[in-house]
Design a protein around this motif. Structure first.
Motif, PDB file in Angstrom:
ATOM      1  N   GLU A 101       5.395  -0.462   5.966  1.00  0.00           N
ATOM      2  CA  GLU A 101       6.257  -0.076   6.375  1.00  0.00           C
ATOM      3  C   GLU A 101       7.572  -1.306   5.659  1.00  0.00           C
ATOM      4  O   GLU A 101       9.232  -1.228   5.596  1.00  0.00           O
ATOM      5  N   ALA A 102       7.780  -2.715   6.325  1.00  0.00           N
ATOM      6  CA  ALA A 102       7.876  -3.980   6.375  1.00  0.00           C
ATOM      7  C   ALA A 102       8.326  -4.260   4.654  1.00  0.00           C
ATOM      8  O   ALA A 102       9.618  -4.349   4.551  1.00  0.00           O
ATOM      9  N   ALA A 103       7.303  -4.096   3.972  1.00  0.00           N
ATOM     10  CA  ALA A 103       7.504  -4.170   2.398  1.00  0.00           C
ATOM     11  C   ALA A 103       8.238  -3.090   2.034  1.00  0.00           C
ATOM     12  O   ALA A 103       8.013  -2.817   0.220  1.00  0.00           O
ATOM     13  N   GLY A 104       8.765  -2.268   2.495  1.00  0.00           N
ATOM     14  CA  GLY A 104       9.647  -1.135   1.821  1.00  0.00           C
ATOM     15  C   GLY A 104       8.432   0.398   1.605  1.00  0.00           C
ATOM     16  O   GLY A 104       9.429   0.526   1.341  1.00  0.00           O
ATOM     17  N   ALA A 105       7.432  -0.059   2.173  1.00  0.00           N
ATOM     18  CA  ALA A 105       6.168   1.613   1.858  1.00  0.00           C
ATOM     19  C   ALA A 105       6.620   2.650   2.992  1.00  0.00           C
ATOM     20  O   ALA A 105       7.235   2.379   4.280  1.00  0.00           O
ATOM     21  N   ARG A 106       6.298   3.701   2.522  1.00  0.00           N
ATOM     22  CA  ARG A 106       6.277   5.042   3.723  1.00  0.00           C
ATOM     23  C   ARG A 106       4.834   5.175   3.364  1.00  0.00           C
ATOM     24  O   ARG A 106       4.369   5.893   2.190  1.00  0.00           O
ATOM     25  N   PRO A 165      10.972   4.984  -1.588  1.00  0.00           N
ATOM     26  CA  PRO A 165      10.040   4.472  -1.370  1.00  0.00           C
ATOM     27  C   PRO A 165       9.224   5.214  -2.209  1.00  0.00           C
ATOM     28  O   PRO A 165       8.606   5.961  -1.713  1.00  0.00           O
ATOM     29  N   CYS A 166       8.628   4.025  -1.895  1.00  0.00           N
ATOM     30  CA  CYS A 166       6.248   3.729  -2.746  1.00  0.00           C
ATOM     31  C   CYS A 166       6.038   4.458  -1.601  1.00  0.00           C
ATOM     32  O   CYS A 166       5.919   3.735   0.030  1.00  0.00           O
ATOM     33  N   VAL A 167       5.180   5.400  -1.836  1.00  0.00           N
ATOM     34  CA  VAL A 167       4.163   6.047  -0.878  1.00  0.00           C
ATOM     35  C   VAL A 167       3.368   5.010  -0.507  1.00  0.00           C
ATOM     36  O   VAL A 167       2.571   5.035  -1.646  1.00  0.00           O
ATOM     37  N   VAL A 168       2.232   5.245   0.396  1.00  0.00           N
ATOM     38  CA  VAL A 168       0.727   4.630   0.413  1.00  0.00           C
ATOM     39  C   VAL A 168       0.150   5.704   0.962  1.00  0.00           C
ATOM     40  O   VAL A 168       0.608   5.783   2.143  1.00  0.00           O
ATOM     41  N   ASP A 169      -0.632   5.671   0.405  1.00  0.00           N
ATOM     42  CA  ASP A 169      -1.113   6.339   0.526  1.00  0.00           C
ATOM     43  C   ASP A 169      -3.023   6.425   1.123  1.00  0.00           C
ATOM     44  O   ASP A 169      -3.812   6.060   0.711  1.00  0.00           O
ATOM     45  N   LEU A 170      -3.467   6.153   2.389  1.00  0.00           N
ATOM     46  CA  LEU A 170      -4.440   5.293   3.169  1.00  0.00           C
ATOM     47  C   LEU A 170      -4.863   6.351   3.879  1.00  0.00           C
ATOM     48  O   LEU A 170      -5.266   7.802   4.493  1.00  0.00           O
ATOM     49  N   HIS A 171      -6.601   6.395   4.076  1.00  0.00           N
ATOM     50  CA  HIS A 171      -7.120   6.760   5.533  1.00  0.00           C
ATOM     51  C   HIS A 171      -6.961   6.635   6.692  1.00  0.00           C
ATOM     52  O   HIS A 171      -6.433   5.379   7.304  1.00  0.00           O
ATOM     53  N   PRO A 172      -7.208   7.468   7.769  1.00  0.00           N
ATOM     54  CA  PRO A 172      -6.040   6.287   8.704  1.00  0.00           C
ATOM     55  C   PRO A 172      -6.593   5.674   9.489  1.00  0.00           C
ATOM     56  O   PRO A 172      -6.604   5.371  10.702  1.00  0.00           O
ATOM     57  N   ASP A 173      -8.539   5.906   9.173  1.00  0.00           N
ATOM     58  CA  ASP A 173      -9.813   5.142   9.993  1.00  0.00           C
ATOM     59  C   ASP A 173      -9.894   3.731   9.891  1.00  0.00           C
ATOM     60  O   ASP A 173     -10.471   2.961   8.928  1.00  0.00           O
ATOM     61  N   ARG A 174      -8.364   2.789  10.027  1.00  0.00           N
ATOM     62  CA  ARG A 174      -8.486   1.517   9.311  1.00  0.00           C
ATOM     63  C   ARG A 174      -9.116   0.559  10.247  1.00  0.00           C
ATOM     64  O   ARG A 174      -9.087   0.092  11.454  1.00  0.00           O
ATOM     65  N   PRO A 175     -10.565  -0.050   9.281  1.00  0.00           N
ATOM     66  CA  PRO A 175     -10.948  -1.384  10.479  1.00  0.00           C
ATOM     67  C   PRO A 175     -10.640  -2.614  10.764  1.00  0.00           C
ATOM     68  O   PRO A 175      -9.726  -2.676  10.607  1.00  0.00           O
ATOM     69  N   LEU A 176     -10.860  -2.882  12.516  1.00  0.00           N
ATOM     70  CA  LEU A 176     -10.442  -4.003  12.834  1.00  0.00           C
ATOM     71  C   LEU A 176     -11.011  -4.865  12.214  1.00  0.00           C
ATOM     72  O   LEU A 176     -10.137  -6.231  11.386  1.00  0.00           O
ATOM     73  N   HIS A 187     -10.690   2.910  -0.120  1.00  0.00           N
ATOM     74  CA  HIS A 187     -10.832   2.650   1.034  1.00  0.00           C
ATOM     75  C   HIS A 187     -10.521   1.495   0.953  1.00  0.00           C
ATOM     76  O   HIS A 187     -10.162   0.175   0.598  1.00  0.00           O
ATOM     77  N   TRP A 188     -11.244   1.341   2.806  1.00  0.00           N
ATOM     78  CA  TRP A 188     -10.506  -0.254   3.712  1.00  0.00           C
ATOM     79  C   TRP A 188     -11.706  -1.335   3.398  1.00  0.00           C
ATOM     80  O   TRP A 188     -12.375  -1.667   3.400  1.00  0.00           O
ATOM     81  N   HIS A 189     -11.571  -1.588   2.142  1.00  0.00           N
ATOM     82  CA  HIS A 189     -11.933  -3.140   1.755  1.00  0.00           C
ATOM     83  C   HIS A 189     -11.015  -4.355   1.035  1.00  0.00           C
ATOM     84  O   HIS A 189     -10.606  -3.889   0.275  1.00  0.00           O
ATOM     85  N   ALA A 190     -11.013  -5.242   1.388  1.00  0.00           N
ATOM     86  CA  ALA A 190     -10.051  -5.898   0.859  1.00  0.00           C
ATOM     87  C   ALA A 190      -9.994  -5.867  -0.825  1.00  0.00           C
ATOM     88  O   ALA A 190      -8.880  -6.703  -1.158  1.00  0.00           O
ATOM     89  N   ASP A 191     -11.020  -6.722  -0.952  1.00  0.00           N
ATOM     90  CA  ASP A 191     -10.541  -6.368  -2.278  1.00  0.00           C
ATOM     91  C   ASP A 191     -10.377  -5.430  -3.494  1.00  0.00           C
ATOM     92  O   ASP A 191     -10.159  -5.078  -4.572  1.00  0.00           O
ATOM     93  N   HIS A 192      -9.936  -4.574  -2.739  1.00  0.00           N
ATOM     94  CA  HIS A 192      -9.265  -3.156  -3.124  1.00  0.00           C
ATOM     95  C   HIS A 192      -7.956  -3.461  -2.324  1.00  0.00           C
ATOM     96  O   HIS A 192      -6.808  -3.073  -2.936  1.00  0.00           O
ATOM     97  N   SER A 193      -7.751  -4.100  -1.599  1.00  0.00           N
ATOM     98  CA  SER A 193      -6.534  -3.855  -0.790  1.00  0.00           C
ATOM     99  C   SER A 193      -5.660  -5.005  -0.713  1.00  0.00           C
ATOM    100  O   SER A 193      -4.017  -5.019  -0.140  1.00  0.00           O
ATOM    101  N   GLY A 194      -6.618  -5.926  -1.174  1.00  0.00           N
ATOM    102  CA  GLY A 194      -5.737  -7.396  -0.990  1.00  0.00           C
ATOM    103  C   GLY A 194      -4.309  -7.496  -1.646  1.00  0.00           C
ATOM    104  O   GLY A 194      -3.136  -8.152  -1.507  1.00  0.00           O
ATOM    105  N   GLY A 195      -4.049  -6.137  -2.783  1.00  0.00           N
ATOM    106  CA  GLY A 195      -3.412  -7.161  -3.243  1.00  0.00           C
ATOM    107  C   GLY A 195      -1.220  -6.499  -3.093  1.00  0.00           C
ATOM    108  O   GLY A 195      -0.789  -6.478  -3.885  1.00  0.00           O
ATOM    109  N   MET A 196      -1.863  -5.105  -2.827  1.00  0.00           N
ATOM    110  CA  MET A 196      -0.957  -4.037  -1.762  1.00  0.00           C
ATOM    111  C   MET A 196       0.516  -4.674  -1.153  1.00  0.00           C
ATOM    112  O   MET A 196       1.836  -4.863  -2.341  1.00  0.00           O
ATOM    113  N   LEU A 197       0.166  -5.266  -0.886  1.00  0.00           N
ATOM    114  CA  LEU A 197       0.958  -6.162  -0.269  1.00  0.00           C
ATOM    115  C   LEU A 197       2.576  -6.893  -1.219  1.00  0.00           C
ATOM    116  O   LEU A 197       4.011  -6.631  -0.883  1.00  0.00           O
ATOM    117  N   ALA A 198       1.687  -7.961  -1.753  1.00  0.00           N
ATOM    118  CA  ALA A 198       2.418  -8.476  -3.024  1.00  0.00           C
ATOM    119  C   ALA A 198       3.387  -7.326  -4.065  1.00  0.00           C
ATOM    120  O   ALA A 198       4.282  -7.370  -4.454  1.00  0.00           O
TER     121      ALA A 198
END
Length: 367
Positions: free
Chosen positions: A181-186, A143-154, A114-125
């Motif tokens: 995507e810039a970090a190489g993900a699909r 490329p590594c697939v990043v599987d996300l819910h489409p409703d990303r909050p502001l 889910h879209w909370h930074a304590d779960h997504s914060g390490g993704m780019l690194a």
């Protein structure tokens, strides 16, 4: 009814969690972090005594978040690595991946619960670290697939009831699709349930809210901007509807469920998994979100369901991340050794077989 492949072997490595536990006795198939290091072929040896060093500089660190590496093995197929969440920051995930010598180039998919930074914060690194590993090893990795819910909050924030609903802070930004995507993900977005890892891992869609006592996240708020309005504003968001769980079916064991924060309520999660697959639950893993004074009233009915109302009851519950001390104590009191004090650096090996599946089928339908 959706179908997933039953796996013969499931290996779980916890890369991020709030807790570090080195000394507690664990059930068969559970491995503490220290033995993983001390038995590694290149463990540093003390020249004076001839015994391995407990190399504390290069062990895992705890952090407020969650990340689990899921390795699935299906008969006749190569094993697959799926990462469920990436923890809260760029440092803990990389330190722990390096400490545990994870072959990051083999991670083919990152699933965000889910879209909370304590779960997504390490993704780019993690994506950048993976890209560097692929280059250095000359591995032929897609490329590594990043599987996300489409409703990303502001933005999402925290407005405790104890503070009168005042927004006391906002969470850091979740990664943007373009940055991933810039970090190489699909990037893939999924609002409905789907199978990944060659059909061996189920990623849920929206979790139905059916229990009367699981009311979401009381302190949750979301920043929204609407067309025609001069500025955005915070609005209550108790129901984190983009949350998803993951499930794996192990031959002869049943479902292993990952619910890394359980904002929907772990009872709702478990009920949905059982309704979806009509399989017994072997193991429940992750944050049960029962910490703090606002949620203390949910502890007794949650524990009662997991310990007394589920039939068959789960063999193991691993209360991690945001479960809270009081809920862990209550679960241990109700479940005994079925409540496992798991933490970062632990590895779990769950092995199944066709013969065990026959016994499970007979036991399930005799009840």
């Amino acid at each position: 009814m959706p179908k997933i492949k039953a796996v013969e072997k499931l290996t779980i490595t916890f890369l991020v969690d709030n807790s570090i536990e080195w000394m507690t006795k664990l059930p068969p198939g559970f491995i503490l972090e220290v033995p993983l290091h001390l038995t590694h072929p290149d463990v540093p040896i003390d020249a004076l005594t001839g015994v391995p060093f407990v190399d504390l500089e290069n062990y895992c660190c705890g952090a407020h978040g969650f990340s689990a590496l899921i390795e699935t093995e299906v008969e006749g197929e190569e094993s697959r690595l799926t990462l469920f969440d990436t923890g809260p920051d760029s440092r803990s995930i990389i330190r722990n991946v390096q400490a545990l010598r994870i072959p990051v180039e083999r991670i083919e998919r990152i699933v965000l619960s889910h879209w909370h930074a304590d779960h997504s914060g390490g993704m780019l690194a993690l994506l950048r670290h993976r890209a560097a590993s692929v280059l250095s090893t000359a591995a032929a990795a897609p490329p590594c697939v990043v599987d996300l819910h489409p409703d990303r909050p502001l933005a999402r924030g925290i407005a405790p009831v104890s503070a009168g609903g005042r927004v006391v802070g906002r969470l850091p930004d979740d990664p943007h699709f373009a940055a991933l995507e810039a970090a190489g993900a699909r990037v893939e977005t999924h609002a409905v349930g789907h199978a990944v890892a060659g059909g061996a891992v189920w990623v849920s869609g929206e979790i139905p809210r059916v229990t009367h006592f699981e009311g979401g996240l009381p302190s949750g708020v979301r920043w929204v901007e609407r067309e025609g309005e001069a500025t955005g504003k915070w609005v209550p968001e108790e129901d984190v509807m983009d949350e998803r769980y993951a499930a794996i079916d192990v031959l002869g064991k049943g479902l292993v469920i990952f619910s890394s924060c359980s904002h929907a309520g772990i009872v709702n999660v478990v009920k949905d998994a059982i309704n979806t697959f009509a399989r017994p639950v072997y193991m429940i893993i992750g944050g049960l979100h029962l910490a703090g004074t606002e949620l203390v009233e949910r502890i007794p009915p949650t524990v009662d369901f997991l310990a007394s109302k589920m039939r068959p009851s789960p063999t193991y519950v691993l209360p991690m991340h945001c479960t809270g001390f009081a809920a862990k104590v209550a679960l241990e009191d109700a479940l005994g050794e079925g409540c496992v004090p798991a933490g970062v650096g632990h590895r779990i090996i769950v092995e199944g077989s066709a013969e065990a599946e026959k016994r499970l089928f007979a036991a399930t339908y005799s009840q």
